[in-house]
Write an enzyme that holds these catalytic residues in place. Structure first.
Site, PDB file in Angstrom:
ATOM      1  N   ARG A  12     -16.755  -8.087 -33.977  1.00 38.81           N
ATOM      2  CA  ARG A  12     -15.765  -7.624 -32.993  1.00 38.81           C
ATOM      3  C   ARG A  12     -16.450  -6.948 -31.804  1.00 38.81           C
ATOM      4  O   ARG A  12     -16.521  -7.514 -30.721  1.00 38.81           O
ATOM      5  CB  ARG A  12     -14.747  -6.675 -33.668  1.00 38.81           C
ATOM      6  N   ASP A  13     -17.008  -5.765 -32.001  1.00 41.67           N
ATOM      7  CA  ASP A  13     -17.632  -5.044 -30.884  1.00 41.67           C
ATOM      8  C   ASP A  13     -18.806  -5.857 -30.332  1.00 41.67           C
ATOM      9  O   ASP A  13     -19.062  -5.875 -29.125  1.00 41.67           O
ATOM     10  CB  ASP A  13     -18.121  -3.666 -31.367  1.00 41.67           C
ATOM     11  N   HIS A 205     -19.160   6.141 -34.693  1.00 41.10           N
ATOM     12  CA  HIS A 205     -19.406   4.836 -34.072  1.00 41.10           C
ATOM     13  C   HIS A 205     -20.253   5.097 -32.834  1.00 41.10           C
ATOM     14  O   HIS A 205     -19.768   5.624 -31.842  1.00 41.10           O
ATOM     15  CB  HIS A 205     -18.026   4.245 -33.717  1.00 41.10           C
ATOM     16  N   HIS A 207     -23.146   4.024 -29.828  1.00 38.29           N
ATOM     17  CA  HIS A 207     -23.836   2.996 -29.036  1.00 38.29           C
ATOM     18  C   HIS A 207     -25.211   3.552 -28.693  1.00 38.29           C
ATOM     19  O   HIS A 207     -25.406   4.766 -28.631  1.00 38.29           O
ATOM     20  CB  HIS A 207     -23.014   2.636 -27.799  1.00 38.29           C
ATOM     21  N   CYS A 238     -18.395  -2.401 -24.715  1.00 41.12           N
ATOM     22  CA  CYS A 238     -16.990  -2.556 -24.344  1.00 41.12           C
ATOM     23  C   CYS A 238     -16.889  -3.107 -22.921  1.00 41.12           C
ATOM     24  O   CYS A 238     -17.461  -2.541 -21.997  1.00 41.12           O
ATOM     25  CB  CYS A 238     -16.287  -1.206 -24.429  1.00 41.12           C
ATOM     26  N   ASN A 247     -24.365  -1.495 -29.704  1.00 40.54           N
ATOM     27  CA  ASN A 247     -24.124  -0.481 -30.740  1.00 40.54           C
ATOM     28  C   ASN A 247     -25.429  -0.060 -31.392  1.00 40.54           C
ATOM     29  O   ASN A 247     -26.433  -0.782 -31.345  1.00 40.54           O
ATOM     30  CB  ASN A 247     -23.244  -1.069 -31.843  1.00 40.54           C
TER      31      ASN A 247
HETATM   32  N1  COA Z   1      -1.992  -9.418 -28.531  1.00 34.94           N
HETATM   33  C1  COA Z   1      -1.726 -10.489 -27.746  1.00 34.94           C
HETATM   34  N2  COA Z   1      -0.964 -10.447 -26.662  1.00 34.94           N
HETATM   35  C2  COA Z   1      -0.424  -9.261 -26.352  1.00 34.94           C
HETATM   36  C3  COA Z   1      -0.636  -8.109 -27.122  1.00 34.94           C
HETATM   37  C4  COA Z   1      -1.470  -8.219 -28.248  1.00 34.94           C
HETATM   38  N3  COA Z   1      -1.752  -7.171 -29.028  1.00 34.94           N
HETATM   39  N4  COA Z   1       0.031  -7.099 -26.573  1.00 34.94           N
HETATM   40  C5  COA Z   1       0.669  -7.575 -25.498  1.00 34.94           C
HETATM   41  N5  COA Z   1       0.408  -8.886 -25.362  1.00 34.94           N
HETATM   42  C6  COA Z   1       0.894  -9.811 -24.331  1.00 34.94           C
HETATM   43  C7  COA Z   1       2.370  -9.673 -24.070  1.00 34.94           C
HETATM   44  O1  COA Z   1       3.114 -10.439 -24.967  1.00 34.94           O
HETATM   45  C8  COA Z   1       2.471 -10.216 -22.663  1.00 34.94           C
HETATM   46  O2  COA Z   1       2.359 -11.628 -22.695  1.00 34.94           O
HETATM   47  P1  COA Z   1       3.035 -12.567 -21.568  1.00 34.94           P
HETATM   48  O3  COA Z   1       2.344 -12.223 -20.299  1.00 34.94           O
HETATM   49  O4  COA Z   1       2.723 -13.920 -22.068  1.00 34.94           O
HETATM   50  O5  COA Z   1       4.474 -12.178 -21.619  1.00 34.94           O
HETATM   51  C9  COA Z   1       1.199  -9.702 -22.020  1.00 34.94           C
HETATM   52  O6  COA Z   1       0.271  -9.485 -23.090  1.00 34.94           O
HETATM   53  C10 COA Z   1       1.416  -8.404 -21.258  1.00 34.94           C
HETATM   54  O7  COA Z   1       2.065  -7.486 -22.132  1.00 34.94           O
HETATM   55  P2  COA Z   1       2.057  -5.931 -21.846  1.00 34.94           P
HETATM   56  O8  COA Z   1       2.706  -5.244 -22.988  1.00 34.94           O
HETATM   57  O9  COA Z   1       2.577  -5.664 -20.462  1.00 34.94           O
HETATM   58  O10 COA Z   1       0.535  -5.640 -21.941  1.00 34.94           O
HETATM   59  P3  COA Z   1      -0.494  -5.173 -20.835  1.00 34.94           P
HETATM   60  O11 COA Z   1      -0.654  -6.182 -19.783  1.00 34.94           O
HETATM   61  O12 COA Z   1      -0.110  -3.800 -20.455  1.00 34.94           O
HETATM   62  O13 COA Z   1      -1.844  -5.157 -21.715  1.00 34.94           O
HETATM   63  C11 COA Z   1      -2.937  -4.871 -23.834  1.00 34.94           C
HETATM   64  C12 COA Z   1      -1.957  -4.297 -22.824  1.00 34.94           C
HETATM   65  C13 COA Z   1      -3.232  -3.785 -24.844  1.00 34.94           C
HETATM   66  C14 COA Z   1      -2.347  -6.076 -24.488  1.00 34.94           C
HETATM   67  C15 COA Z   1      -4.244  -5.281 -23.096  1.00 34.94           C
HETATM   68  O14 COA Z   1      -4.626  -4.247 -22.243  1.00 34.94           O
HETATM   69  C16 COA Z   1      -5.371  -5.617 -24.024  1.00 34.94           C
HETATM   70  O15 COA Z   1      -5.320  -6.572 -24.774  1.00 34.94           O
HETATM   71  N6  COA Z   1      -6.482  -4.858 -23.971  1.00 34.94           N
HETATM   72  C17 COA Z   1      -7.657  -5.172 -24.766  1.00 34.94           C
HETATM   73  C18 COA Z   1      -8.374  -3.938 -25.136  1.00 34.94           C
HETATM   74  C19 COA Z   1      -9.664  -4.248 -25.855  1.00 34.94           C
HETATM   75  O16 COA Z   1      -9.787  -5.160 -26.634  1.00 34.94           O
HETATM   76  N7  COA Z   1     -10.679  -3.432 -25.559  1.00 34.94           N
HETATM   77  C20 COA Z   1     -11.956  -3.572 -26.180  1.00 34.94           C
HETATM   78  C21 COA Z   1     -11.995  -2.941 -27.537  1.00 34.94           C
HETATM   79  S1  COA Z   1     -11.848  -1.201 -27.526  1.00 34.94           S
HETATM   80 ZN    ZN Z   2     -18.043   0.287 -29.675  1.00 33.81          ZN
END
Ligand code: COA
Ligand code: ZN
Length: 313
Positions: A12-13, A205, A207, A238, A247
């Site tokens: 994942r990370d 955790h 890095h 990240c 990490n």
């Molecule tokens: N998995 C898949 N799709 C997701 C989701 C999830 N957990 N949560 C929301 N979505 C989708 C929604 O269904 C929507 O889809 P659409 O555009 O097809 O309708 C779209 O994402 C936007 O939804 P919204 O609730 O407005 O989300 P957002 O745009 O505010 O994004 C996250 C929020 C959390 C989904 C997004 O910021 C994200 O995935 N971040 C990843 C963080 C990450 O992995 N960081 C690294 C590890 S720490």
């Molecule tokens: Zn990390």
């Protein structure tokens, strides 16, 4: 207690930030190698928006494959919200990790919510996961410094950790997301945390951005922590936290811990095989601070066994 518990977060990370796509089959093979090396807990993937993190788009395919191949492996997946939990549960995930950052800006950059909302959503997700019978972890990210806001107030970290514990988190993972911590600070923060939440629920955790990963792990051990995240080959970072390097490498952590009288259950030869595989996938050299020495030692063992001598690992 002389046993430490490692969650390998390489799938994942490690992979979330890699530019080249990695196939589901290759991820499955990596997880198989990590399990074979004796890692009893592995973070498999994340159920996040595929637009935000394209590398994790195959999460729903990967989880059932891992469950089928490794029925007794402790495996977790990262989820940022209830939608992620729902997707993870449908795919058969057994343990989830919520990802709360300790500052306003980091939460906005990472999951598009402010600190108050991210805290509430993490609590709701933990409670809902509990009702579904899933194990849980809660990350408290940027728990030392934030790439946007500078030093993170210790009080905030203590409050968030308490709230995650109250919401039922099985493990609270204190994360140095950008790798800026140093051992004195780790000891101070972890000792304060150990006075606030159950120390056996605390995980760290790290890095290794500034080469202090192993020293920080030692400081956490001294503060009573026995649960560690690490990434085989040191792969990681990240995409939403500028300056975050890889990490703490699992092989560095295992070497340090075993040489200091702690058992890990992890085979160094097994880890080295996983690193070889990851290097072939990533097409670049990998490995933590000790990798050159570890490779030389492995070569010595191979040479000795070719001559019929047995050299202990
Ligand atoms: N998995 C898949 N799709 C997701 C989701 C999830 N957990 N949560 C929301 N979505 C989708 C929604 O269904 C929507 O889809 P659409 O555009 O097809 O309708 C779209 O994402 C936007 O939804 P919204 O609730 O407005 O989300 P957002 O745009 O505010 O994004 C996250 C929020 C959390 C989904 C997004 O910021 C994200 O995935 N971040 C990843 C963080 C990450 O992995 N960081 C690294 C590890 S720490
Ligand atoms: Zn990390």
């Amino acid at each position: 207690m002389n046993r430490i518990f490692i969650t390998d977060v390489a799938p994942r990370d490690g992979l979330q930030n890699q530019p080249q796509p990695v196939s589901t089959q290759a991820k499955l093979e990596l997880i198989g190698l990590l399990a074979a090396a004796g890692l009893s807990s592995i973070e498999l993937t994340s159920f996040v928006s595929p637009k935000a993190v394209p590398q994790m788009a195959d999460a729903a395919e990967l989880v059932p494959l891992v469950n089928a191949g490794h029925p007794s492996l402790r495996s977790s997946v990262l989820v940022p919200n209830l939608k992620g939990l729902e997707r993870a549960h449908l795919a058969g995930a057994r343990e989830i990790a919520v990802v709360l950052s300790a500052t306003e800006t980091m939460n906005r950059k990472n999951i598009n919510m402010g600190l108050a909302q991210a805290t509430e959503v993490s609590e709701q997700t933990l409670l809902a996961a509990h009702q579904l019978g899933l194990r849980t972890r809660a990350y408290v990210a940027v728990a030392f410094d934030c790439p946007f806001e500078g030093a993170t107030p210790l009080d905030t970290v203590l409050q968030l950790a308490s709230r995650m514990q109250a919401a039922g988190a099985g493990e609270i993972v204190i994360a140095d997301t950008i790798g800026s911590a140093s051992p004195g600070m780790v000891k101070e923060r972890l000792s304060a945390l150990a006075g606030t939440v159950a120390v056996d629920k605390l995980a760290v955790h790290f890095h290794d951005t500034r080469g202090m990963g192993v020293a920080n792990a030692w400081a956490a051990l001294e503060a009573g922590v026995r649960r560690f995240d690490a990434s085989t080959g040191g792969l990681g970072g990240c995409p939403f936290a500028p300056g975050a390097a890889g990490n703490l490498a699992t092989e560095d952590l295992v070497l340090m811990a075993e040489r200091s009288g702690f058992s890990t259950g992890v085979s160094m030869d097994g880890l080295m095989t996983a690193i070889d595989f990851l290097e072939a996938q990533m097409q670049r050299p990998l490995g933590g601070r000790a990798i050159s020495w570890l490779r030389r030692e492995r070569q010595k063992r191979r040479d000795a066994s070719a001559q019929g001598m047995d050299v202990p690992a």
